[in-house]
Design a protein around this motif. Structure first.
Motif, PDB file in Angstrom:
ATOM      1  N   ILE A   1       4.068   1.934   2.546  1.00 16.62           N
ATOM      2  CA  ILE A   1       5.015   3.049   2.482  1.00 16.62           C
ATOM      3  C   ILE A   1       4.165   4.307   2.550  1.00 16.62           C
ATOM      4  N   VAL A   2       4.498   5.197   3.470  1.00 13.79           N
ATOM      5  CA  VAL A   2       3.780   6.465   3.591  1.00 13.79           C
ATOM      6  C   VAL A   2       4.378   7.442   2.583  1.00 13.79           C
TER       7      VAL A   2
ATOM      8  N   ALA B   1      10.347   3.536   4.507  1.00 14.02           N
ATOM      9  CA  ALA B   1       9.063   3.625   5.204  1.00 14.02           C
ATOM     10  C   ALA B   1       8.270   4.851   4.782  1.00 14.02           C
ATOM     11  N   ARG B   2       8.985   5.896   4.323  1.00 12.95           N
ATOM     12  CA  ARG B   2       8.315   7.155   3.996  1.00 12.95           C
ATOM     13  C   ARG B   2       9.068   7.854   2.881  1.00 12.95           C
TER      14      ARG B   2
ATOM     15  N   LEU C   1       0.854  -1.187   0.000  1.00 16.68           N
ATOM     16  CA  LEU C   1       0.000   0.000   0.000  1.00 16.68           C
ATOM     17  C   LEU C   1       0.888   1.234   0.000  1.00 16.68           C
ATOM     18  N   LEU C   2       0.573   2.170  -0.875  1.00 16.73           N
ATOM     19  CA  LEU C   2       1.185   3.495  -0.822  1.00 16.73           C
ATOM     20  C   LEU C   2       0.166   4.392  -0.146  1.00 16.73           C
TER      21      LEU C   2
ATOM     22  N   GLU D   1      13.522  10.546   1.609  1.00 15.53           N
ATOM     23  CA  GLU D   1      13.032   9.237   2.025  1.00 15.53           C
ATOM     24  C   GLU D   1      13.518   8.999   3.447  1.00 15.53           C
ATOM     25  N   SER D   2      12.793   8.180   4.183  1.00 12.06           N
ATOM     26  CA  SER D   2      13.278   7.742   5.489  1.00 12.06           C
ATOM     27  C   SER D   2      13.046   6.245   5.589  1.00 12.06           C
ATOM     28  N   ARG D   3      13.924   5.602   6.326  1.00  7.56           N
ATOM     29  CA  ARG D   3      13.906   4.144   6.439  1.00  7.56           C
ATOM     30  C   ARG D   3      13.558   3.743   7.869  1.00  7.56           C
ATOM     31  N   ASP D   4      13.008   2.520   7.990  1.00  5.81           N
ATOM     32  CA  ASP D   4      12.677   2.010   9.312  1.00  5.81           C
ATOM     33  C   ASP D   4      13.885   1.288   9.903  1.00  5.81           C
TER      34      ASP D   4
END
Length: 189
Positions: A123-124, A147-148, A90-91, A138-141
Motif C-alpha cells: 500500500i502506497v 492501493a494508496r 509493505l507500507l 484513499e484510492s482503490r485498485d
C-alpha cells in the motif's frame, strides 16, 4: 515464530526522510528516533500493533533507501532488510511534498526487487500532505483493494484511513471475521 502464531507482519519501507519513523511512532505510540537526516534509522524496530476487528500485527520500521544504493550497503543492511522480504504487507511511505517523489518511488521499488521483496503486497502511503495542502484520502485498485492512502504522519490527518486499510488487509488475509459479511471483506465485491 510470528508465522506459526498467525501474527501478520507489516513493514514500513520508503526513501530516506519519507516519514517512516514518524508514521511508526504515530501508529504504535513508540518513541523511535525520527530525524530529517540520512539513515536516521539504522536497524529494524518492531512493535505490536492492535487493530480493532482484526487483532494484533507486528509493525516494523526499516532503514530508508537512497538513489543508487551501493550493493555493499544493500549487503550490509541485509539483516535489516530481511524483515521486509518476509513481511505480509509493505507500507511504501512516500514524501508527497518532494519534487522527486516519482523517482524515489522507482528507486525504492528497484531495491525491493533487488532484495526479493517486490512480490510482497504494497500500500502506497503518500505522507506529508500537511506540506502540500492535499486532503486525506484513499484510492482503490481494480480489485477494490486499498492501493494508496494520503495522510500526514506529523499531524495525524488521514491516519484512520490507513488503520482501516490495514484492518481490511488483515481481515482478508485471515479469511475475514465473523462480524463482517464476506461481501465487505478486503478485495471482495
Amino acid at each position: 515464530a510470528r508465522q506459526r502464531g498467525g501474527v501478520l507482519s507489516i513493514s514500513l519501507v520508503g526513501y530516506t526522510n519519507a516519514g517512516k519513523s514518524t508514521l511508526f511512532n504515530l501508529l504504535t505510540h513508540a518513541k523511535v528516533y525520527a530525524a530529517d537526516q540520512l539513515f536516521a534509522t539504522l536497524d529494524t524496530t518492531s512493535r505490536k500493533l492492535w487493530l480493532p476487528d482484526a487483532g494484533q500485527v507486528i509493525l516494523s520500521d526499516t532503514v530508508g533507501f537512497i538513489t543508487h544504493l551501493p550493493h555493499t550497503l544493500v549487503a550490509a543492511f541485509h539483516a535489516t532488510l530481511e524483515e521486509t522480504v518476509h513481511a505480509d504487507l509493505l507500507l511504501h511511505v512516500v514524501d508527497s511534498a518532494s519534487p522527486n517523489r516519482d523517482r524515489q518511488i522507482e528507486e525504492v521499488n528497484k531495491v525491493l526487487e533487488e532484495i526479493g521483496a517486490d512480490q510482497v503486497p504494497q500500500i502506497v502511503v503518500m505522507n506529508k500532505i500537511d506540506l502540500t495542502g492535499a486532503e486525506p484520502m484513499e484510492s482503490r485498485d481494480e480489485c477494490d483493494k486499498i492501493a494508496r492512502v494520503s495522510l500526514s504522519a506529523r499531524t495525524g490527518a488521514g491516519i484512520e484511513l490507513l488503520r482501516q486499510a490495514l484492518i481490511e488487509f488483515v481481515q482478508a488475509r485471515r479469511g475475514g471475521d465473523e462480524q463482517k459479511p464476506e461481501s465487505e471483506s478486503y478485495g471482495m465485491e
